[in-house]
Design a protein around this motif. Structure first.
Motif, short mmCIF file in Angstrom:
data_model
loop_
_atom_site.label_atom_id
_atom_site.label_comp_id
_atom_site.label_asym_id
_atom_site.label_seq_id
_atom_site.Cartn_x
_atom_site.Cartn_y
_atom_site.Cartn_z
N ARG A 220 0.84 -1.20 0.00
CA ARG A 220 0.00 0.00 0.00
C ARG A 220 0.88 1.25 0.00
NH1 ARG A 220 1.47 -0.98 4.89
NH2 ARG A 220 1.36 0.66 6.46
N HIS A 221 0.51 2.22 -0.80
CA HIS A 221 1.31 3.45 -0.91
C HIS A 221 0.49 4.51 -1.64
CE1 HIS A 221 1.68 1.75 -4.89
NE2 HIS A 221 2.03 2.93 -5.33
N LYS A 222 0.98 5.73 -1.62
CA LYS A 222 0.41 6.81 -2.43
C LYS A 222 1.49 7.24 -3.39
CE LYS A 222 -2.47 8.41 1.35
NZ LYS A 222 -2.81 9.52 2.24
N ASP A 223 1.11 7.75 -4.55
CA ASP A 223 2.13 8.20 -5.49
C ASP A 223 2.52 9.64 -5.14
OD1 ASP A 223 1.95 5.74 -6.68
OD2 ASP A 223 0.75 6.40 -8.38
N ALA A 224 3.83 9.89 -5.15
CA ALA A 224 4.33 11.18 -4.65
C ALA A 224 4.21 12.32 -5.66
CB ALA A 224 5.80 11.02 -4.25
N GLU A 278 -4.53 5.83 -1.30
CA GLU A 278 -3.69 4.63 -1.16
C GLU A 278 -4.12 3.56 -2.14
OE1 GLU A 278 -1.50 3.77 3.02
OE2 GLU A 278 -3.59 3.20 2.92
N HIS A 279 -3.14 2.87 -2.67
CA HIS A 279 -3.43 1.74 -3.54
C HIS A 279 -2.34 0.68 -3.35
CE1 HIS A 279 -1.10 4.77 -5.74
NE2 HIS A 279 -0.59 3.79 -6.49
N ARG A 280 -2.59 -0.51 -3.84
CA ARG A 280 -1.62 -1.60 -3.71
C ARG A 280 -1.87 -2.59 -4.84
NH1 ARG A 280 -4.19 -4.91 1.51
NH2 ARG A 280 -5.89 -5.86 0.34
FE FE2 Z 1 1.39 3.64 -7.30
#
Ligand code: FE2
Ligand code: AKG
Length: 426
Positions: A220-224, A278-280
């Motif tokens: 899981r993360h967000k794009d910066a 958030e996406h993964r």
């Molecule tokens: Fe991404």
């Protein structure tokens, strides 16, 4: 990728459920009115489109676009080149491995939030060369040029990428105009931030995984960056965290569509009107999966801060300005792994535990021999050579220990730099 290393295993609360409800999907937006000219002549049709973009950015942070104007053959050419590249032996792929000096190229050990991703990637910047800060250090004003590495095989990768990147740039600018309009700004309000942009494209390959219930293709993360435009194949696996209830929603592959998401920079520019979500990526035990994100990032010297037109008394500035190039350099640098470092993996730190018994108490006195807090821990130079390149980046021992103590000894929880570090307290 061989046997399943512990570094791939997600903490229990982050493991994916293999059966996922596919309730409401992310919005699907038809760009046909916008794909032939700069701004369409029919104002009411664009109004509807702008409205759709506004709703999608507000409620989801993610949407898919169709009739986007990107020729299918350009996408297919790059997808095929990507398959050919990843089908080679690891040895071949490692010839174009990314390193400390050049962050572009092949990489198979990306770590997101301290867990390894079940994937291999190949990164290419759109501008060749791309100018970025020489280091993450705040006082260092030096710059460096990043150039792309090209593998010998497949020889058409470079051309396929360059043609594709040109299309992505056009689409990204269109989307940026729509987003500006949707925020009540002039269409070209954000364009000036992208003259010497630092955008890059990534080829992602997710091999079949024997433990899809324990690992993730991307944690899981967000794009910066500002925007991401993603081409995914027909296998599926991308999940988005739905804003309304926090549930993970699968993004169903739609042939020829692109998936667009708002990144952290748009969140800051819009002063939280739009949020980066958030996406993964889930993996599966049978099928490999390929995807190609295009990360649309501004010039390295852009100071990212809420746009003044969006600031009012009721809606005061929520973020301090930050320098995009430095932010990005810091983020890249903090992606490092666990210990076993000095020996460059020749000697492994081994897990151990202590049992207790019902009758006798037991005492022991360990002495932990640690270096000075300012020591930068990295593989010793004599153990690093061409066959055995450095497996770890340098890290500061003192900072490591304090972060680790905070995280309850469970995971090496040295957090990546995040935009909330720049959030002003309310
Ligand atoms: Fe991404
Ligand atoms: O492969 C995907 O579907 C998404 C990849 C992604 O989120 C990323 O690379 O940032």
């Amino acid at each position: 990728m061989g046997e399943v290393d512990e570094s791939f295993i997600q903490a229990v609360e982050h493991r994916p459920k293999l059966a996922i409800t596919e309730a409401e999907g992310i919005p699907l937006i038809n760009l046909s009115v916008f794909n032939s000219h700069d701004l369409p002549s029919n104002p009411s049709s664009i109004e509807t489109l702008v409205e759709e973009i506004r709703d999608a950015c507000k409620n989801w942070g993610f949407f898919q676009v169709i009739n986007h104007g990107v020729p299918l053959e350009k996408r297919e050419k790059l997808e095929l080149a990507s398959r050919k590249f990843f089908a080679q032996s690891t040895e071949e792929k490692l010839k174009v491995r990314r390193d400390e000096v050049n962050p572009q190229g092949y990489y198979d050990s990306e770590v997101t939030k301290n867990v390894r991703d079940w994937k291999e990637v190949f990164d290419m910047t759109v501008k060749n060369p791309t100018v970025i800060p020489a280091s993450h250090e705040a006082g260092d004003n030096g710059l460096k040029e990043v150039v792309n590495w090209w593998p010998e095989y497949p020889s058409e990768l470079r051309e396929a990428f360059e043609e594709y990147a040109e299309e992505m740039e056009k689409l990204a600018h269109k989307l940026l105009e729509l987003i500006s309009l949707s925020l009540g700004l002039k269409a070209n309000r954000l364009s000036g931030f992208f003259n010497d942009h630092t955008s890059f494209t990534r080829l992602n390959h997710y091999p079949p995984c024997p433990v899809p219930h324990l690992a993730l293709g991307v944690t899981r993360h967000k794009d910066a960056g500002a925007l991401t435009i993603l081409a995914q194949d027909d296998v599926g696996g991308l999940q988005v965290k739905r804003k309304t209830d926090g549930k993970w929603i699968r993004v169903k592959p739609t042939p020829q569509a692109y998936i667009v998401n708002v990144g952290d920079i748009i969140q800051v520019w819009s002063n939280d009107r739009y949020e980066s979500v958030e996406h993964r990526v889930m993996v599966n035990s049978e099928k490999e999966r390929f995807s190609i994100p295009f990360f649309f990032n501004p010039d390295h010297n852009v100071m990212v801060e809420p746009l003044e037109e969006l600031i009012t008394e009721q809606d005061p500035v929520k973020y301090q300005a930050y320098n995009w190039g430095k932010f990005f350099a810091t983020k890249k640098r903090s992606n490092f792994k666990k210990l076993d470092v000095w020996s460059n993996d020749k000697y492994k730190s081994v897990e151990h535990r202590v049992m207790v018994n019902s009758e006798r108490e037991r005492f022991s006195i360990p002495f932990f021999f640690n270096p000075a807090h300012y020591t930068m821990v990295e593989p010793v130079a004599e153990l690093v050579n061409e066959e055995n390149p450095a497996k770890y980046k340098a890290f500061n021992w003192g900072k490591f220990v304090s972060a680790r103590n905070l995280s309850n000894f469970k995971k090496l929880h040295v957090e990546n730099i995040q935009i909330y570090h720049f959030r002003k307290s309310e």
